[in-house]
Design an enzyme around this catalytic site. Structure first.
Site, PDB file in Angstrom:
ATOM      1  N   ASN A 247       0.862  -1.180   0.000  1.00  0.00           N
ATOM      2  CA  ASN A 247       0.000   0.000   0.000  1.00  0.00           C
ATOM      3  C   ASN A 247       0.900   1.232   0.000  1.00  0.00           C
ATOM      4  O   ASN A 247       1.520   1.546   1.010  1.00  0.00           O
ATOM      5  CB  ASN A 247      -0.895  -0.022   1.248  1.00  0.00           C
TER       6      ASN A 247
ATOM      7  N   LYS B   5       0.026   4.274  -0.228  1.00  0.00           N
ATOM      8  CA  LYS B   5      -0.606   5.464   0.361  1.00  0.00           C
ATOM      9  C   LYS B   5      -0.402   6.663  -0.586  1.00  0.00           C
ATOM     10  O   LYS B   5      -0.363   6.456  -1.796  1.00  0.00           O
ATOM     11  CB  LYS B   5      -0.070   5.710   1.773  1.00  0.00           C
TER      12      LYS B   5
ATOM     13  N   HIS C   8      -9.273   1.219   5.255  1.00  0.00           N
ATOM     14  CA  HIS C   8      -7.987   1.450   5.921  1.00  0.00           C
ATOM     15  C   HIS C   8      -8.189   2.428   7.078  1.00  0.00           C
ATOM     16  O   HIS C   8      -9.010   3.352   6.984  1.00  0.00           O
ATOM     17  CB  HIS C   8      -6.973   2.008   4.921  1.00  0.00           C
TER      18      HIS C   8
ATOM     19  N   GLU D 145      -6.580   4.859   8.041  1.00  0.00           N
ATOM     20  CA  GLU D 145      -6.367   6.275   7.692  1.00  0.00           C
ATOM     21  C   GLU D 145      -7.625   6.870   7.074  1.00  0.00           C
ATOM     22  O   GLU D 145      -7.908   8.060   7.243  1.00  0.00           O
ATOM     23  CB  GLU D 145      -5.137   6.408   6.772  1.00  0.00           C
TER      24      GLU D 145
ATOM     25  N   GLU E 240      -4.797  -4.566  10.922  1.00  0.00           N
ATOM     26  CA  GLU E 240      -3.763  -3.551  11.084  1.00  0.00           C
ATOM     27  C   GLU E 240      -4.028  -2.778  12.375  1.00  0.00           C
ATOM     28  O   GLU E 240      -4.865  -1.852  12.383  1.00  0.00           O
ATOM     29  CB  GLU E 240      -3.780  -2.570   9.907  1.00  0.00           C
TER      30      GLU E 240
ATOM     31  N   GLY F 104       3.209   2.486  10.707  1.00  0.00           N
ATOM     32  CA  GLY F 104       4.214   3.527  10.545  1.00  0.00           C
ATOM     33  C   GLY F 104       4.969   3.880  11.808  1.00  0.00           C
ATOM     34  O   GLY F 104       5.699   4.867  11.848  1.00  0.00           O
TER      35      GLY F 104
ATOM     36  N   SER G   9       3.982  -1.883  10.292  1.00  0.00           N
ATOM     37  CA  SER G   9       5.431  -1.946  10.508  1.00  0.00           C
ATOM     38  C   SER G   9       6.048  -3.304  10.118  1.00  0.00           C
ATOM     39  O   SER G   9       7.001  -3.748  10.762  1.00  0.00           O
ATOM     40  CB  SER G   9       5.784  -1.588  11.954  1.00  0.00           C
TER      41      SER G   9
HETATM   42  P1  13P Z   1       3.511   0.558   7.487  1.00  0.00           P
HETATM   43  O1  13P Z   1       3.947  -0.777   6.897  1.00  0.00           O
HETATM   44  O2  13P Z   1       4.240   1.722   6.892  1.00  0.00           O
HETATM   45  O3  13P Z   1       3.490   0.511   8.968  1.00  0.00           O
HETATM   46  O4  13P Z   1       1.980   0.767   7.007  1.00  0.00           O
HETATM   47  C1  13P Z   1       1.078  -0.248   7.226  1.00  0.00           C
HETATM   48  C2  13P Z   1      -0.167   0.084   6.508  1.00  0.00           C
HETATM   49  O5  13P Z   1      -0.929   0.935   6.920  1.00  0.00           O
HETATM   50  C3  13P Z   1      -0.434  -0.629   5.255  1.00  0.00           C
HETATM   51  O6  13P Z   1      -1.749  -0.455   4.837  1.00  0.00           O
END
Ligand code: 13P
Length: 248
Positions: free
Chosen positions: A9, A11, A93, A95, A163, A169, A209
């Site tokens: 992903n 983003k 997601h 976010e 997640e 992150g 992560s």
């Molecule tokens: P990271 O791997 O950067 O922690 O992000 C995870 C994520 O939100 C994937 O959708």
């Protein structure tokens, strides 16, 4: 046998020059034994899908609207994503749940729309740090799963990604017991909803992560069928060791 799956992903990262990273992935994995899906920003999907059409790398999207078409300025429908070569779409997601106030009911509508367009819905769920601290993790996961899953969900059209919001992150990951607890719970609850064999067919991904150094340990955990990777999917050199760990 269901194939394991690793999803990248991107983003809101990636310019046209970043397409090179997807091409490098295709070269590095000409015949992978796991499924590989990269979800770049919407601006790159059509070109990426065209470039990778003859490769083992599938291209997906990060979101879609719940409707097929209409007066929704700035939005993109699942049918449009399918039309430009996307094979899957991430929905729900954290976010989007946080910054766009998306509810599980809306996530379910988006997944239903993805299914109608022939796309795989990668449905995300996960608890916040405060929810975990309050001992509410499984209750939150249950609520999100129940409300985000549309009727007609199967292993062919749906992937679930766990997640934890606090692991995204942050460099933090749950320990193996915590991941196993949620993934085992998800498998059981899916079984109650769509039957044991249906639940077995759904890939359960862990996200948050994931990187080269922890991937193998995460993939060894029960009911983990792959990963949803953010930061470490942006460069082929970081993503490839994670893909290799899943193939081992
Ligand atoms: P990271 O791997 O950067 O922690 O992000 C995870 C994520 O939100 C994937 O959708």
């Amino acid at each position: 046998m269901k194939r394991k799956l690793v999803v990248g992903n991107w983003k809101m990262n990636g310019m046209t020059a970043s397409l090179r990273e997807i091409q490098k992935l295709g070269t590095a994995h000409p015949a992978p034994t796991v499924d590989i899906l990269v979800c770049p920003p919407a601006t790159l999907i059509a070109t990426a899908a065209g470039l990778m059409a003859k490769s083992a790398i599938e291209i997906g999207a990060q979101d879609c609207h719940s409707a097929g078409s209409g007066a929704f300025t700035g939005d993109i429908s699942a049918a449009m994503l399918s039309d430009i070569g996307a094979k899957a779409v991430i929905v729900g997601h954290s976010e989007r749940r946080e910054y766009h106030k998306e509810s599980s009911a809306l996530v379910s509508e988006k997944a239903r729309s993805a299914h109608a367009a022939g796309l795989i819905a990668v449905i995300c769920l996960g608890e916040t740090e405060a929810e975990r601290a309050a001992g509410q993790t499984l209750a939150i996961i249950a609520d999100q799963l129940d409300a985000s899953l549309p009727a007609g969900t199967t292993g062919d059209n749906t992937v679930i990604a766990y997640e934890p919001v606090w692991a995204i992150g942050s460099g933090l990951t749950p320990d193996r017991t915590q991941i196993a607890e949620v993934h085992d719970f998800l498998r059981d609850r899916l079984g109650e909803r769509i039957g044991t064999s249906g639940a077995q067919a759904i890939r359960l991904l862990y996200g948050g992560s994931v990187k080269a150094t922890n991937a193998a340990a995460i993939f060894a955990i029960s009911n983990v069928d792959g990963a949803l990777v953010g930061g470490a999917s942006l460069l082929e050199k970081d993503f490839t060791p994670i893909i290799k760990a899943l193939m081992d």
